[in-house]
Scaffold this motif. Structure first.
Motif, PDB file in Angstrom:
ATOM      1  N   ALA A 125       0.830  -1.202   0.000  1.00  0.00           N
ATOM      2  CA  ALA A 125       0.000   0.000   0.000  1.00  0.00           C
ATOM      3  C   ALA A 125       0.867   1.255   0.000  1.00  0.00           C
ATOM      4  CB  ALA A 125      -0.925  -0.005   1.216  1.00  0.00           C
ATOM      5  N   VAL A 126       1.899   1.277   0.832  1.00  0.00           N
ATOM      6  CA  VAL A 126       2.779   2.436   0.897  1.00  0.00           C
ATOM      7  C   VAL A 126       3.498   2.647  -0.434  1.00  0.00           C
ATOM      8  CG1 VAL A 126       4.880   3.356   1.976  1.00  0.00           C
ATOM      9  CG2 VAL A 126       3.079   2.371   3.401  1.00  0.00           C
ATOM     10  N   ARG A 127       3.942   1.565  -1.056  1.00  0.00           N
ATOM     11  CA  ARG A 127       4.597   1.689  -2.364  1.00  0.00           C
ATOM     12  C   ARG A 127       3.645   2.288  -3.403  1.00  0.00           C
ATOM     13  NH1 ARG A 127       7.039  -3.275  -0.878  1.00  0.00           N
ATOM     14  NH2 ARG A 127       5.397  -4.476  -1.928  1.00  0.00           N
ATOM     15  N   GLU A 128       2.408   1.841  -3.389  1.00  0.00           N
ATOM     16  CA  GLU A 128       1.409   2.382  -4.321  1.00  0.00           C
ATOM     17  C   GLU A 128       1.204   3.881  -4.078  1.00  0.00           C
ATOM     18  OE1 GLU A 128      -1.327   0.591  -6.798  1.00  0.00           O
ATOM     19  OE2 GLU A 128       0.827   0.411  -7.057  1.00  0.00           O
ATOM     20  N   LEU A 129       1.117   4.259  -2.828  1.00  0.00           N
ATOM     21  CA  LEU A 129       0.902   5.669  -2.481  1.00  0.00           C
ATOM     22  C   LEU A 129       2.096   6.530  -2.909  1.00  0.00           C
ATOM     23  CD1 LEU A 129      -0.636   5.111   1.059  1.00  0.00           C
ATOM     24  CD2 LEU A 129      -1.860   5.943  -0.959  1.00  0.00           C
ATOM     25  N   VAL A 130       3.297   6.007  -2.703  1.00  0.00           N
ATOM     26  CA  VAL A 130       4.499   6.731  -3.127  1.00  0.00           C
ATOM     27  C   VAL A 130       4.524   6.861  -4.653  1.00  0.00           C
ATOM     28  CG1 VAL A 130       7.027   6.645  -3.256  1.00  0.00           C
ATOM     29  CG2 VAL A 130       5.866   6.140  -1.092  1.00  0.00           C
ATOM     30  N   ASN A 131       4.161   5.793  -5.346  1.00  0.00           N
ATOM     31  CA  ASN A 131       4.118   5.827  -6.805  1.00  0.00           C
ATOM     32  C   ASN A 131       3.110   6.844  -7.322  1.00  0.00           C
ATOM     33  OD1 ASN A 131       6.064   3.838  -7.107  1.00  0.00           O
ATOM     34  ND2 ASN A 131       4.581   2.162  -7.243  1.00  0.00           N
ATOM     35  N   MET A 132       2.060   7.061  -6.548  1.00  0.00           N
ATOM     36  CA  MET A 132       1.022   8.017  -6.943  1.00  0.00           C
ATOM     37  C   MET A 132       1.391   9.461  -6.600  1.00  0.00           C
ATOM     38  SD  MET A 132      -1.689   6.793  -8.491  1.00  0.00           S
ATOM     39  CE  MET A 132      -0.468   5.996  -9.532  1.00  0.00           C
ATOM     40  N   THR A 133       2.536   9.648  -5.941  1.00  0.00           N
ATOM     41  CA  THR A 133       2.985  10.981  -5.542  1.00  0.00           C
ATOM     42  C   THR A 133       4.024  11.503  -6.534  1.00  0.00           C
ATOM     43  OG1 THR A 133       2.690  10.321  -3.219  1.00  0.00           O
ATOM     44  CG2 THR A 133       3.913  12.346  -3.643  1.00  0.00           C
ATOM     45  N   LYS A 134       3.812  12.695  -7.050  1.00  0.00           N
ATOM     46  CA  LYS A 134       4.762  13.303  -7.979  1.00  0.00           C
ATOM     47  C   LYS A 134       6.073  13.633  -7.283  1.00  0.00           C
ATOM     48  CE  LYS A 134       1.657  15.627 -11.295  1.00  0.00           C
ATOM     49  NZ  LYS A 134       1.275  16.953 -11.855  1.00  0.00           N
ATOM     50  N   ASN A 135       7.148  13.736  -8.047  1.00  0.00           N
ATOM     51  CA  ASN A 135       8.399  14.243  -7.491  1.00  0.00           C
ATOM     52  C   ASN A 135       8.158  15.633  -6.910  1.00  0.00           C
ATOM     53  OD1 ASN A 135       9.824  11.972  -8.247  1.00  0.00           O
ATOM     54  ND2 ASN A 135      10.504  12.833 -10.192  1.00  0.00           N
ATOM     55  N   ASN A 136       8.668  15.867  -5.712  1.00  0.00           N
ATOM     56  CA  ASN A 136       8.459  17.107  -4.952  1.00  0.00           C
ATOM     57  C   ASN A 136       7.027  17.252  -4.451  1.00  0.00           C
ATOM     58  OD1 ASN A 136      11.178  18.093  -5.237  1.00  0.00           O
ATOM     59  ND2 ASN A 136      10.677  18.677  -7.344  1.00  0.00           N
ATOM     60  N   GLY A 137       6.228  16.180  -4.600  1.00  0.00           N
ATOM     61  CA  GLY A 137       4.869  16.190  -4.079  1.00  0.00           C
ATOM     62  C   GLY A 137       4.834  15.682  -2.643  1.00  0.00           C
ATOM     63  N   PHE A 138       3.663  15.737  -2.036  1.00  0.00           N
ATOM     64  CA  PHE A 138       3.514  15.385  -0.621  1.00  0.00           C
ATOM     65  C   PHE A 138       2.576  14.189  -0.438  1.00  0.00           C
ATOM     66  CE2 PHE A 138       4.738  19.828  -0.638  1.00  0.00           C
ATOM     67  CZ  PHE A 138       5.686  19.889   0.387  1.00  0.00           C
ATOM     68  N   LEU A 139       2.960  13.319   0.489  1.00  0.00           N
ATOM     69  CA  LEU A 139       2.141  12.180   0.893  1.00  0.00           C
ATOM     70  C   LEU A 139       1.841  12.319   2.374  1.00  0.00           C
ATOM     71  CD1 LEU A 139       0.879   9.344   0.653  1.00  0.00           C
ATOM     72  CD2 LEU A 139       3.192   8.384   0.876  1.00  0.00           C
ATOM     73  N   ILE A 140       0.548  12.272   2.708  1.00  0.00           N
ATOM     74  CA  ILE A 140       0.118  12.412   4.099  1.00  0.00           C
ATOM     75  C   ILE A 140      -0.582  11.134   4.518  1.00  0.00           C
ATOM     76  CG2 ILE A 140      -1.308  13.716   5.716  1.00  0.00           C
ATOM     77  CD1 ILE A 140      -0.238  15.299   2.419  1.00  0.00           C
TER      78      ILE A 140
END
Length: 235
Positions: A125-140
């Motif tokens: 799940a975390v890998r999927e969320l990171v993949n969905m985050t753009k470079n310089n984007g934020f994951l909360i």
């Protein structure tokens, strides 16, 4: 992840309690106030006008009321009933799981609030969320704290017998340090790492006192991590 179980669970919960959730004031209720304040503070410091946001595990779409109406939110959830209400809140609904997100484009902001506790394969799940985050984007991300005293299986069993909690026995608890390490391994820079109090009156006081005593981890009911995706092309 017990996908079918949780799908049925949340479809039923939304049908029975959905209207109650929509009418709730999440800026004041104990169980939501800490998360609400952190998200509100973070989002108020960002320019979200016209920005696309992924709300992974959106439930009935309450994030829209926190971050504001100027952004576009894609709401992803496994519950069809929840997605109906998320659409009413202004989110664009997509029926899917966090471990298998059927989207090609990444987002500047990805929120996954109180979802990982329903997922066994949290690394995926975390890998999927990171993949969905753009470079310089934020994951909360926020989820329940495995080390919290009140969430210990034996304590939960007693609380359920006394009628103080209805927490489902299939909930999966996670360790904050494990999630932080996984995020860092995937190229995320941890911007903020917040412990959230037990959702009872005086919970914040207990968290503050336990910090002084070196027992903060036992009285942190959940935690929230804000991470920024590092651009590999940057020097």
């Amino acid at each position: 992840m017990k996908t079918r179980y949780w799908e049925k669970y949340f479809n039923g919960k939304v049908k029975s309690e959905g209207e109650q959730f929509k009418k709730a004031d999440y800026s004041s209720e104990i169980s939501f106030k800490a998360r609400y304040n952190i998200i509100k503070e973070f989002s108020s410091g960002q320019n979200l006008d016209g920005v696309k946001i992924l709300d992974a595990g959106c439930g009935i779409g309450l994030l829209k009321n926190i971050v504001g109406k100027a952004c576009e939110i894609i709401g992803l959830d496994l519950s069809a009933e929840a997605l109906k209400q998320a659409k009413e809140q202004g989110e664009t609904p997509i029926k899917a799981t966090v471990t298998n997100i059927p989207l090609k484009s990444a987002f500047e902001y990805v929120f996954c609030i109180e979802v990982l506790q329903y997922i066994d394969d949290w690394q995926n799940a975390v890998r999927e969320l990171v993949n969905m985050t753009k470079n310089n984007g934020f994951l909360i991300i926020s989820t329940l704290n495995k080390k919290c005293l009140l969430l210990h299986p034996k304590v939960l069993k007693i609380l359920k017998k006394l009628g103080f909690t209805k927490m489902d026995e299939n909930i999966v608890l996670h360790d904050k340090e494990d999630i932080v390490k996984e995020l860092e391994k995937l190229g995320m820079d941890i911007i903020a790492n917040k412990d959230l109090p037990i959702p009872i009156k005086g919970g914040k006081f207990l968290l503050n006192v336990s910090t002084i005593l070196g027992l903060r981890h036992l009285f942190s009911y959940s935690f929230m991590i804000i991470a920024k995706k590092l651009n590999p092309e940057s020097p």
